[in-house]
Write an enzyme that holds these catalytic residues in place. Structure first.
Site, short mmCIF file in Angstrom:
data_model
loop_
_atom_site.label_atom_id
_atom_site.label_comp_id
_atom_site.label_asym_id
_atom_site.label_seq_id
_atom_site.Cartn_x
_atom_site.Cartn_y
_atom_site.Cartn_z
N GLU A 235 -5.10 -10.60 35.45
CA GLU A 235 -4.80 -11.82 36.22
C GLU A 235 -3.54 -11.68 37.09
OE1 GLU A 235 -4.88 -14.98 33.29
OE2 GLU A 235 -6.89 -14.43 32.63
N GLU B 137 -15.77 -11.36 30.48
CA GLU B 137 -15.50 -12.53 29.62
C GLU B 137 -16.45 -13.69 29.94
OE1 GLU B 137 -11.35 -13.62 29.78
OE2 GLU B 137 -10.67 -11.55 29.82
O1 G3I Z 1 -5.51 -17.36 14.59
C1 G3I Z 1 -4.09 -17.51 14.73
C2 G3I Z 1 -3.56 -18.39 13.63
O2 G3I Z 1 -3.76 -17.73 12.37
C3 G3I Z 1 -2.07 -18.62 13.85
O3 G3I Z 1 -1.61 -19.51 12.89
C4 G3I Z 1 -1.86 -19.18 15.23
C5 G3I Z 1 -0.38 -19.30 15.50
O4 G3I Z 1 -0.17 -19.45 16.87
O5 G3I Z 1 -2.40 -18.30 16.24
C6 G3I Z 1 -3.79 -18.13 16.07
O6 G3I Z 1 -4.20 -17.21 17.04
C7 G3I Z 1 -4.44 -17.76 18.33
C8 G3I Z 1 -5.78 -17.16 18.77
O7 G3I Z 1 -6.05 -17.48 20.14
C9 G3I Z 1 -6.91 -17.66 17.93
O8 G3I Z 1 -7.09 -19.01 18.09
C10 G3I Z 1 -3.30 -17.30 19.26
O9 G3I Z 1 -2.11 -17.97 18.90
C11 G3I Z 1 -3.68 -17.65 20.69
O10 G3I Z 1 -2.70 -17.15 21.58
C12 G3I Z 1 -5.03 -17.02 21.03
O11 G3I Z 1 -5.41 -17.42 22.32
C13 G3I Z 1 -6.24 -16.48 23.04
C14 G3I Z 1 -5.69 -16.43 24.47
O12 G3I Z 1 -6.53 -15.60 25.29
C15 G3I Z 1 -4.28 -15.88 24.49
O13 G3I Z 1 -4.28 -14.59 23.93
C16 G3I Z 1 -7.68 -16.97 23.02
O14 G3I Z 1 -8.22 -16.87 21.71
C17 G3I Z 1 -8.52 -16.13 23.98
O15 G3I Z 1 -9.85 -16.66 24.09
C18 G3I Z 1 -7.89 -16.11 25.37
O16 G3I Z 1 -8.63 -15.23 26.17
C19 G3I Z 1 -8.25 -15.22 27.56
C20 G3I Z 1 -8.34 -13.79 28.05
O17 G3I Z 1 -7.47 -12.96 27.30
C21 G3I Z 1 -8.00 -13.74 29.54
N1 G3I Z 1 -8.90 -14.62 30.31
C22 G3I Z 1 -8.89 -16.00 29.85
C23 G3I Z 1 -9.26 -16.07 28.37
C24 G3I Z 1 -9.32 -17.50 27.91
O18 G3I Z 1 -8.06 -18.09 27.98
#
Ligand code: G3I
Length: 381
Positions: free
Chosen positions: A181, A288
């Protein structure tokens, strides 16, 4: 609403008798019918070749094509037998949804912890999935430790992060989203971020690809972005960035188009975006794919459920057809961003109404209309 069960294309005996009558059809009708019949045969052939389709059985998604079909997830899902069964049956590649990112590995004190990243790579490979890694450098995930570094130490720390991650998983991953991005939200230039401020708007990107290539000589190295199909200006800026990077000698060896589809965009935009990306001759990763039925903001949404699903399946079929039309050497992988609707990041969003269906399988693991859209799109070539 497409019913994938009805999509079984093995002709019944009645259809075979009718095809005998079909010979009496006018020349024009036969001319029109022939390509459709060929498509049905092709679709049937694909399923028969690999999917051993029996009436009423949904073939494995990966059996419909010859290129890798990917999904994403996180380590906790590997403890869910239903998720594992669906993932193993339908997919051949896996992208860790967040556990190989800086947020999961590098602390705000600059310490590396590979517990999560090592585990997610091991879990995926143990169930026979190849791994695509995301992401080394992302504007959204700079780090407090990096923010505080003096210029004298920043570049070495930047190089070390990339070399450490790409080196650690060398031989375990097919490819990396090296930079994620980089293009501005509205497509007007590149994003301003810690990395661009410290190393220059193109400089940080060139350097990231160079360091990744040194650390892993074999991985396919991607520049990944989103809304390339939704915003023509963003696609144009992305394409010009790729040209500059290649001219600068950056080892960009793959182009990633995330494909978080806006299902209300005009027909043809998705196909044109894939065709434009393909002009570099590099491997393309639909990285994605999901297609939310929810409208983000804007006018009140008066669409019926059937209208939303029709828009979704039309756009998904267009993407699948455009990707399957690529030369095989440019078909890196086709990845959907999750297995079941309830695994989707959309369903973890505060705006979710509990009814969104952005993925291929519903919460119970049954094929959504998107399955048939993918099958029809893939069968077109
Ligand atoms: O599961 C943990 C949990 O155990 C913990 O307590 C909590 C504390 O913050 O975090 C949880 O993990 C989170 C995870 O998603 C699962 O829900 C992370 O904080 C959170 O940052 C993570 O977000 C991901 C995001 O990217 C940032 O990394 C999303 O799942 C993921 O779908 C999203 O994917 C992005 C691509 O990388 C780039 N394109 C857009 C796409 C959607 O936003």
């Amino acid at each position: 609403m497409r019913d994938h069960e009805a999509m079984q294309t093995r002709p019944s005996s009645g259809e075979r008798e009718m095809s005998a009558e079909g010979a009496a059809l006018s020349r024009r009708t036969v001319m029109l019918a022939a390509p459709l019949a060929l498509m049905a045969c092709r679709r049937d052939a694909i399923a028969g070749e690999a999917g051993q389709t029996k009436p009423g059985v949904v073939p494995p998604l990966k059996s419909l094509v010859r290129f890798p079909i990917g999904t994403c997830g996180m380590s906790g899902q590997f403890d869910d037998p239903a998720w594992v069964a669906l993932a193993r049956r339908n997919f051949s590649q896996f992208t860790p949804e967040w556990e190989m990112k800086m947020e999961a590995v590098l602390s705000d004190q600059g310490r590396y912890d590979f517990t999560a990243s090592d585990r997610i790579v091991r879990l995926a490979r143990e169930i026979g999935l190849s791994v695509h890694a995301t992401t080394l450098i992302w504007y959204l995930q700079s780090n407090a430790w990096f923010e505080a570094l003096p210029a004298s130490r920043f570049t070495a720390a930047y190089d070390q992060w990339i070399a450490t991650m790409a080196g650690r998983y060398r031989g375990q991953v097919r490819g990396w989203d090296v930079v994620n991005e980089a293009v501005a939200e509205d497509g007007n230039g590149l994003r301003d971020c810690l990395w661009s401020r410290r190393l220059g708007p193109d400089g940080y990107i060139v350097r990231a690809f160079q360091q990744a290539r040194i650390a892993d000589p074999d991985a396919v190295l991607f520049l990944n972005d989103y809304n390339l199909e939704n915003l023509p200006r963003k696609l144009d800026t992305y394409l010009r960035l790729v040209e500059r990077l290649l001219r600068a000698g950056a080892p960009v060896t793959g182009l990633g188009t995330q494909s978080h589809l806006d299902i209300e965009i005009p027909a043809g935009q998705i196909r044109r975006s894939i065709e434009a990306l393909a002009r570099f001759g590099l491997p393309i990763h639909v990285s994605e794919l999901d297609a939310s039925l929810r409208r983000e903001g804007g006018a009140p949404d008066m669409r019926s459920g059937a209208q939303r699903t029709a828009q979704q399946t039309a756009r998904v079929e267009e993407l699948a057809e455009a990707f399957s039309a690529l030369p095989s050497q440019q078909q890196y992988a086709f990845t959907v961003w999750g297995v079941r609707d309830t695994d989707s990041w959309y369903r973890r969003d505060a705006r979710d109404d509990g009814r969104d269906s952005p993925l291929v399988f519903n919460a119970a693991g049954q094929a959504n209309p998107m399955f048939s859209a993918l099958r029809d799109g893939f069968a077109a070539h």
